[in-house]
Design a protein around this motif. Structure first.
Motif, mmCIF file in Angstrom:
data_model
loop_
_atom_site.group_PDB
_atom_site.id
_atom_site.type_symbol
_atom_site.label_atom_id
_atom_site.label_comp_id
_atom_site.label_asym_id
_atom_site.label_seq_id
_atom_site.Cartn_x
_atom_site.Cartn_y
_atom_site.Cartn_z
ATOM 1 N N MET A 120 41.107 45.270 39.434
ATOM 2 C CA MET A 120 41.353 44.845 38.335
ATOM 3 C C MET A 120 43.012 43.513 39.273
ATOM 4 O O MET A 120 43.338 43.026 38.717
ATOM 5 C CB MET A 120 42.507 45.817 37.401
ATOM 6 N N ILE A 131 45.990 43.452 41.395
ATOM 7 C CA ILE A 131 48.136 43.537 40.724
ATOM 8 C C ILE A 131 47.856 42.436 39.589
ATOM 9 O O ILE A 131 48.669 42.015 39.326
ATOM 10 C CB ILE A 131 48.828 42.858 41.344
ATOM 11 N N HIS A 132 47.316 43.798 39.111
ATOM 12 C CA HIS A 132 47.595 43.456 37.091
ATOM 13 C C HIS A 132 49.521 44.113 36.940
ATOM 14 O O HIS A 132 49.988 44.571 37.607
ATOM 15 C CB HIS A 132 46.299 44.036 36.407
ATOM 16 N N ALA A 133 49.554 43.866 35.268
ATOM 17 C CA ALA A 133 50.464 43.971 35.648
ATOM 18 C C ALA A 133 50.960 45.790 35.272
ATOM 19 O O ALA A 133 52.106 45.263 35.949
ATOM 20 C CB ALA A 133 50.995 44.138 34.027
ATOM 21 N N LYS A 174 43.805 39.381 43.749
ATOM 22 C CA LYS A 174 42.750 40.100 42.776
ATOM 23 C C LYS A 174 42.225 40.597 43.242
ATOM 24 O O LYS A 174 42.104 41.198 44.723
ATOM 25 C CB LYS A 174 41.846 39.031 42.412
#
Lengths: 85, 536
Positions: free
Chosen positions: A12, A14-16, A56
Motif C-alpha cells: 500500500m 506509506i498509507h494513512a 508508494k
C-alpha cells in the motif's frame, strides 16, 4: 546529520495508518527527522504532509535525522521502516 | 421505474423505501472576531472534544466491525493532531481575525483538495477523512453534538458518507448504502463490507426520491427506483436466495458434517478448474471430490505437457493444503470434441470412444497425465480417479501403467506422495462387477449422470424423453446401493460425485445406504451439509 535510504516494500505504500505510526514514533525521538523522496520532502512529525507525498511501494526514500542522539534515532527509524513499511 | 447505474461496492439485494440523508455540509458562516487568542483557545477545546469522540467511535467500531476497520478512527485522531492542520487553522484565525468554524472549514477543504488531486485512488479517498474530522470540529464549535441521524429504516441515499457517520448508523435500519460520490476504496465501502450491508457508490440518483420504493442491487451496482411488479418479484426471489445463503453460511460454516447419530459424511466439492477453489473453500469444502481435468485439454491447442499439467495439479493440491483432492483423468469423447485429438465422428458418442478407452489406446497421452499427477502428489493429498470403467482388465491395465510410471519417477529420483487410486462407477457394468473392482482400488465414486443415462437408456439432452425420465428411478437407487455394499464388503470407501449427490431429497437415503462421501458443486455444499446434519 545521519541518513539512510530505504525501498518501501509494503504494497500500500506509506498509507494513512503507517504514516500515523511513523509520526508517533518520530515524536518520541529527540532528533529532527525528514523523509525525502527525490525533490519532495516532509518533516517526520507532519502526518498529512507525509501522506500527501504519496509514497508508494517500491519507492526509494531517504530518511535523515538531525540533532539529539542521532545514532539512536537512526537505529529507531531503521527498525521502524523495516518492521512497518 | 427508473434505473440508476452506479458502482457495486458490496454485494447483496435490498428492497425498501429510500431514506435521504440531508446534505450535511451546512454553509459555514464567516465572521470577524475581536480576540484571536480566545478564538484559538476555543478551537483547541473543540479539538479536544473531537479527539474524545473519535476515541469513543474507535472503541465502538472495534467492537462492531473489528480492529482493521476501526483503524481509520485512529488515523482520524492522528490527523486531528497534525501540525500543519493545526498551524493552518490557527494561522487563519490569527491573521484574518475570523471565527474558528470558518478557519477549520477552510483548512479542511484545502487539505481535502490536496488529497483529492493525488493520482492514487487510496489517497483520493482520504480527502473524505479530512472533511470528516473538520465537519466534526465545526459541529462541536457550533454546539451540536452529533451528526444528523435518520431513524427511518430503508435504503440510505446520500452524497457521501463519512466513516464516522457510517459507523454511527443503526445497522438494523440500513438496508443498503447508496452514495452519489465516494469510491469502492472509501472507508464507507469497506465498513459496508464488514457490516454485510449492500453498498453502491457513484450512483447518479437525483434528489427527491425519499420515500419511494427502490431496489438496491449491490451485485450489479444498480439502484432501481419505483420498480414494476415483475422486477420486484424477481428481486424478492433473489433476496430470499441471498438470505438463505447467508443463513447457511453463518450457521454451518466450520461445523463438522456429522449426522445426529454421530456418523460423519465427507462433503467435498466438484470443480472444473483452479478458479473454483475459492468458492469451494468459502463454502467449507472438506476436499475436492471431483476435479475435472478436461479443461487443461480443452483450453489448449495441443496436448498439454507434463510440466503444464503438473503445475496446475500442484497448485490445486497446495491450495487445498493437505485436504484430499481427487483428480479425474481425461474424460473426453466424441461429445466433447478436441481438435488435436482427431477423433472420428460417431453415431453414438455416449457409448463410443471416450475417456479411459482413449487413454488405454493412446498410452502416451495417459502416461503424460499420470506422470504429472504423481509428481504433483508430493505437494498435497492427491487421489487419481479413472472414468468409464466397464471391465476388470481395464483397471488392471491402468494399474500396470501406473506402476511403470511410479517406477520411472523413482528411478529419476522424483518423490511422490501417497496416491489413492479409484474408479468412477458410472456404467451398469461397473456396478455389476463392483465387488471385483473393489479388490483392485482404494475407492469408488459414483458418477450418477452417466449411470442414470446408461441404466435408463435415456438421453438427458432429448426433451422428448422427459416423461420417461425419473431422476429417482428405483433402478438407479438400487445400483447405488449395490455399489455401496460391494465397496464396504471389500473395505473401501465410496462416494457420489454426480448431480444426484447434491439432490437434498436423496441425502437421507444416501446416508442410510452408508455412502461415505458426497461431492457437489461449491454453491450446493452448505444446503447439503444442512441436510446431512439433520439426518438421524
Amino acid at each position: 546529520m545521519l541518513s539512510f535510504t530505504y525501498t518501501i516494500t509494503d504494497e500500500m505504500g506509506i498509507h494513512a495508518r503507517p504514516a500515523g505510526l511513523l509520526v508517533k514514533k518520530v515524536k518520541e525521538l529527540d532528533s529532527k527527522v525528514t523523509i525525502r523522496r527525490g525533490e519532495a520532502s516532509a518533516e517526520g512529525t507532519r502526518l498529512m504532509a507525509i501522506m500527501a507525498m504519496g509514497i508508494k511501494c517500491k519507492d526509494e526514500v531517504s530518511i535523515e535525522v538531525e540533532g539529539g542522539d542521532e545514532e539512536a534515532s537512526l537505529a529507531a527509524m531503521k527498525a521502524f521502516f523495516e518492521e512497518n513499511l | 421505474m427508473v434505473e440508476y447505474q452506479g458502482k457495486a461496492a458490496f454485494g447483496g439485494i435490498a428492497i425498501g423505501k429510500i431514506v435521504e440523508m440531508g446534505k450535511k455540509e451546512a454553509v459555514v458562516r464567516r465572521w470577524h472576531i475581536e480576540d484571536p487568542v480566545q478564538e484559538v483557545e476555543r478551537f483547541h477545546r473543540a479539538k479536544e472534544t473531537a479527539a474524545g469522540q473519535l476515541q469513543e467511535l474507535y472503541e465502538k467500531a472495534q467492537r462492531e466491525v473489528g480492529a482493521a476497520s476501526a483503524a481509520i478512527f485512529e488515523v482520524h485522531q492522528m490527523m486531528l493532531e497534525d501540525l500543519d492542520y493545526i498551524d493552518s487553522v490557527v494561522n487563519i484565525i490569527e491573521t484574518q481575525e475570523v471565527n474558528a468554524e470558518y478557519a477549520v472549514s477552510m483548512t479542511g477543504d484545502n487539505f481535502a483538495e490536496i488529497f483529492a488531486a493525488m493520482d492514487d485512488a487510496y489517497m483520493q479517498a482520504r480527502s473524505a477523512d479530512v472533511k470528516d474530522i473538520s465537519a466534526r470540529i465545526v459541529r462541536i464549535l457550533a454546539g451540536k453534538d452529533t451528526a444528523e441521524k435518520s431513524d427511518e429504516a430503508g435504503i440510505l441515499v446520500a452524497d457521501d458518507l463519512a466513516p464516522s457517520e457510517t459507523v454511527q448508523l443503526d445497522k438494523t435500519k440500513v438496508y443498503a448504502f447508496v452514495t452519489r460520490f465516494g469510491s469502492t476504496n472509501s472507508h464507507t465501502a469497506i465498513l459496508a463490507r464488514t457490516m454485510n450491508i449492500p453498498a453502491l457508490v457513484m450512483t447518479p440518483v437525483p434528489e427527491g426520491t425519499a420515500g419511494k420504493t427502490a431496489i438496491a442491487d449491490g451485485f450489479a451496482g444498480k439502484l432501481i427506483v419505483e420498480p414494476d411488479e415483475k422486477t420486484l418479484e424477481f428481486y424478492r426471489a433473489r433476496q430470499q436466495e441471498e438470505i438463505e445463503k447467508r443463513r447457511l453460511l453463518a450457521e454451518l460454516k466450520g461445523k463438522p458434517t456429522v449426522t445426529k447419530s454421530g456418523r460423519s459424511v465427507k462433503l467435498y466439492a466438484n470443480i472444473g478448474g483452479v478458479g473454483d477453489i475459492g468458492a469451494a473453500l468459502q463454502n467449507d469444502a472438506e476436499g475436492i471430490g471431483l476435479f475435472r481435468s478436461e479443461f487443461l485439454y480443452l483450453q489448449s491447442d495441443t496436448y498439454p505437457t507434463e510440466e503444464e499439467q503438473q503445475k496446475v495439479y500442484r497448485q490445486v493440491a497446495e491450495m487445498m493444503a493437505g485436504k484430499k483432492v481427487i483428480i479425474r483423468t481425461l474424460d473426453i469423447g466424441a461429445d466433447k470434441q478436441i481438435g488435436y485429438f482427431n477423433l472420428d465422428r460417431e453415431e453414438n458418442p455416449a457409448m463410443g470412444y471416450r475417456a479411459i478407452r482413449i487413454c488405454l489406446t493412446r498410452e502416451e497421452v495417459f502416461r503424460t497425465q499420470l506422470r504429472a499427477l504423481y509428481r504433483a502428489s508430493a505437494y498435497g493429498s492427491i487421489s487419481v480417479m479413472i472414468p468409464m470403467i466397464t471391465s476388470l482388465w481395464e483397471i488392471r491395465k491402468v494399474k500396470e501403467i501406473v506402476a511403470k510410471v511410479q517406477q520411472e519417477l523413482a528411478e529419476q529420483g522424483i518423490t511422490c506422495g501417497n496416491v489413492e487410486l479409484g474408479v468412477m462407477i458410472e456404467t451398469p457394468a461397473a456396478v455389476m462387477i463392483a465387488d471385483e473392482l473393489a479388490q483392485e482400488v482404494d475407492f469408488f465414486s459414483i458418477g450418477t449422470n452417466d449411470l442414470t443415462q446408461y441404466t435408463l437408456a435415456i438421453d438427458r439432452q432429448n426433451e422428448k424423453l422427459n416423461p420417461f425420465f425419473d431422476a429417482h428411478h428405483p433402478a438407479v437407487l438400487r445400483m447405488i446401493e449395490m455399489t455401496v455394499k460391494s465397496a464396504h464388503k471389500a473395505g473401501i470407501w465410496v462416494g457420489i460425485c454426480g448431480e444426484l449427490g447434491a439432490d437434498t431429497e436423496l441425502t437421507e437415503t444416501f446416508v442410510r445406504m452408508g455412502v461415505d462421501e458426497l461431492s457437489v458443486s461449491p454453491a450446493l455444499l452448505l444446503p447439503v451439509k444442512e441436510k446431512i446434519i439433520g439426518c438421524e
